[in-house]
Design a protein around this motif. Structure first.
Motif, short mmCIF file in Angstrom:
data_model
loop_
_atom_site.label_atom_id
_atom_site.label_comp_id
_atom_site.label_asym_id
_atom_site.label_seq_id
_atom_site.Cartn_x
_atom_site.Cartn_y
_atom_site.Cartn_z
N ASP A 20 -43.95 20.39 24.84
CA ASP A 20 -43.08 19.55 25.67
C ASP A 20 -42.02 18.82 24.85
O ASP A 20 -41.23 18.06 25.43
CB ASP A 20 -43.91 18.52 26.44
CG ASP A 20 -44.89 19.17 27.41
OD1 ASP A 20 -44.52 20.19 28.01
OD2 ASP A 20 -46.02 18.67 27.54
N LYS A 21 -42.00 19.05 23.55
CA LYS A 21 -41.00 18.38 22.71
C LYS A 21 -39.60 18.84 23.11
O LYS A 21 -39.31 20.05 23.19
CB LYS A 21 -41.25 18.70 21.24
CG LYS A 21 -40.27 18.00 20.29
CD LYS A 21 -40.61 18.28 18.86
CE LYS A 21 -39.63 17.58 17.91
NZ LYS A 21 -39.68 16.11 18.05
N VAL A 22 -38.72 17.91 23.36
CA VAL A 22 -37.36 18.23 23.80
C VAL A 22 -36.52 18.62 22.58
O VAL A 22 -36.39 17.84 21.63
CB VAL A 22 -36.72 17.04 24.53
CG1 VAL A 22 -35.25 17.35 24.87
CG2 VAL A 22 -37.49 16.73 25.82
N LEU A 23 -35.96 19.82 22.63
CA LEU A 23 -35.10 20.30 21.55
C LEU A 23 -33.62 20.19 21.89
O LEU A 23 -32.78 20.05 20.98
CB LEU A 23 -35.43 21.76 21.22
CG LEU A 23 -36.85 22.04 20.72
CD1 LEU A 23 -37.02 23.52 20.41
CD2 LEU A 23 -37.20 21.20 19.50
N THR A 30 -37.06 22.10 26.43
CA THR A 30 -38.16 21.86 25.51
C THR A 30 -38.45 23.09 24.65
O THR A 30 -37.88 24.17 24.85
CB THR A 30 -39.43 21.51 26.29
OG1 THR A 30 -39.82 22.66 27.07
CG2 THR A 30 -39.20 20.31 27.22
N LYS A 31 -39.37 22.89 23.73
CA LYS A 31 -39.82 24.02 22.92
C LYS A 31 -40.43 25.10 23.82
O LYS A 31 -40.23 26.29 23.58
CB LYS A 31 -40.85 23.58 21.89
CG LYS A 31 -41.25 24.69 20.93
CD LYS A 31 -42.41 24.28 20.04
CE LYS A 31 -42.00 23.30 18.99
NZ LYS A 31 -43.11 23.01 18.05
N ASP A 61 -36.55 18.74 14.87
CA ASP A 61 -36.33 17.43 15.50
C ASP A 61 -35.26 17.49 16.58
O ASP A 61 -34.70 16.45 16.97
CB ASP A 61 -35.94 16.40 14.43
CG ASP A 61 -37.04 16.17 13.42
OD1 ASP A 61 -38.21 16.02 13.84
OD2 ASP A 61 -36.75 16.17 12.21
N GLY A 62 -34.97 18.69 17.07
CA GLY A 62 -33.97 18.84 18.11
C GLY A 62 -32.60 19.12 17.54
O GLY A 62 -32.33 18.91 16.36
N GLN A 110 -42.01 27.48 15.86
CA GLN A 110 -41.61 26.81 14.64
C GLN A 110 -40.21 26.19 14.75
O GLN A 110 -39.60 25.80 13.76
CB GLN A 110 -41.64 27.79 13.47
CG GLN A 110 -43.00 28.36 13.17
CD GLN A 110 -43.98 27.28 12.71
OE1 GLN A 110 -43.72 26.58 11.74
NE2 GLN A 110 -45.10 27.17 13.42
N ALA A 111 -39.73 26.11 16.00
CA ALA A 111 -38.40 25.54 16.30
C ALA A 111 -37.28 26.34 15.65
O ALA A 111 -36.22 25.79 15.31
CB ALA A 111 -38.32 24.06 15.90
N CYS A 112 -37.51 27.64 15.46
CA CYS A 112 -36.43 28.52 15.04
C CYS A 112 -35.58 28.79 16.29
O CYS A 112 -35.88 29.68 17.07
CB CYS A 112 -36.96 29.82 14.45
SG CYS A 112 -35.66 31.00 14.04
N VAL A 113 -34.55 27.99 16.45
CA VAL A 113 -33.68 28.13 17.63
C VAL A 113 -32.87 29.42 17.53
O VAL A 113 -32.73 30.16 18.50
CB VAL A 113 -32.75 26.90 17.75
CG1 VAL A 113 -31.73 27.11 18.87
CG2 VAL A 113 -33.57 25.64 18.01
N THR A 114 -32.37 29.71 16.32
CA THR A 114 -31.45 30.83 16.15
C THR A 114 -31.87 31.73 14.99
O THR A 114 -31.71 31.35 13.83
CB THR A 114 -30.01 30.33 15.88
OG1 THR A 114 -29.68 29.30 16.79
CG2 THR A 114 -29.02 31.48 16.01
#
Length: 302
Positions: A20-23, A30-31, A61-62, A110-114
């Motif tokens: 639920d962490k907002v990116l 969210t993630k 951390d977004g 792992q929050a790899c957005v791109t």
């Protein structure tokens, strides 16, 4: 807030941490939303990633915080994720290779957005199977100028030189034009060919196109950037999310879509990319080509 959630990807279970962490704070994404995007596009995206070393652009951390550009695989990544160790100037780098949906979703956790991909495959990293033109608006140019420039590049590569072109919005500001290659030519030869082609176009259209690397010297002309055609350089992967408000997505195009005045680099987002991925214009991929004949044709072109 949910701390963990298990999801299934093929034969594997992936644990999402803080789903639920907002990116994307401006959009409330969210993630979990990022993971679901990559699940939705995975069937179309994985053939574009398979066997290729990746560079990860992570935003733990977004997107409003500085991201982490990461090439080396962290020690905590699970053993089942494919890796490849490649040379660099002062040693080696161990890259992720995304061969399956489980890896793609793990990277999103792992929050790899791109994810950015190599233009070559892991078994022959010095010999690209992709040539790329990167078209970005300069100064006060708008996207109509980018669309016009892309048509001129297609006219040269496809119609005059016999090289098929795959088009893609970058999700940021421009377009990528990609030529599939047979991997016979090394990077130096491919970059030289691309530079010669770009220079020819700039001579034909000096008021609208340029190969000038200095932004201050471009004016409103479109820069024909071929510098990515080099060992260990990467380009944004098709269907990748960009770390920008609205969560725009890099999207494959058909050539006739260049005629659409509504086309823009950020036209597709995570909310619309899934449906688009089910009918990709890249589904019938062209046969990889040699540059040998195209080089002879280019030498005689004016």
């Amino acid at each position: 807030m949910t701390e963990r959630q298990e999801i299934r990807a093929g034969r594997r279970k992936i644990t999402l941490h803080r789903p639920d962490k907002v990116l994307f704070p401006d959009d409330g994404l969210t993630k979990r939303d990022l993971v679901e995007h990559y699940r939705a596009v995975s069937r179309a995206m994985l053939p574009q990633l398979r066997d290729r070393p990746l560079m990860m652009v992570r935003h733990p951390d977004g997107i409003k915080r500085h991201g982490v550009v990461q090439k080396n695989v962290p020690e905590h990544f699970p053993d089942w994720i494919h890796r490849v160790e490649l040379p660099k100037q002062d040693g080696t780098v161990t890259h992720v290779v995304c061969d399956d949906q489980a890896t793609l979703l793990y990277l999103a956790d792992q929050a790899c957005v791109t994810p950015h991909r190599f233009l070559s495959r892991a078994d022959a990293p010095d010999h690209p199977d992709r040539l790329i033109f990167d078209l970005d608006p300069s100064g006060d140019a708008d996207f109509e100028d980018v669309r016009w420039a892309a048509q001129r590049v297609c006219d040269l590569l496809e119609d005059e030189l016999g090289l098929p072109v795959q088009l893609m919005t970058t999700g940021s500001s421009g377009l990528h034009l990609i030529v599939p290659l047979d991997r016979r030519a090394p990077f130096d030869d491919v970059r030289e060919f691309a530079g010669d082609a770009a220079s020819l176009l700039a001579r034909r259209h000096p008021d609208r196109l340029t190969v000038e690397q200095r932004k201050s010297a471009r004016g409103s002309r479109i820069y024909l950037d071929v510098q990515r055609n080099a060992y260990a350089q990467t380009a944004v992967a098709p269907y990748a999310v960009r770390a920008l408000p609205g969560a725009p997505v890099a999207m494959p195009l058909a050539r006739d879509e260049l005629d659409d005045p509504g086309l823009g680099a950020r036209r597709w987002t995570v909310s619309t990319a899934g449906d688009r991925a089910t009918k990709s214009p890249w589904s019938g991929a062209p046969r990889p080509r040699s540059l040998r004949r195209a080089r002879r044709r280019l030498a005689s072109a004016t």
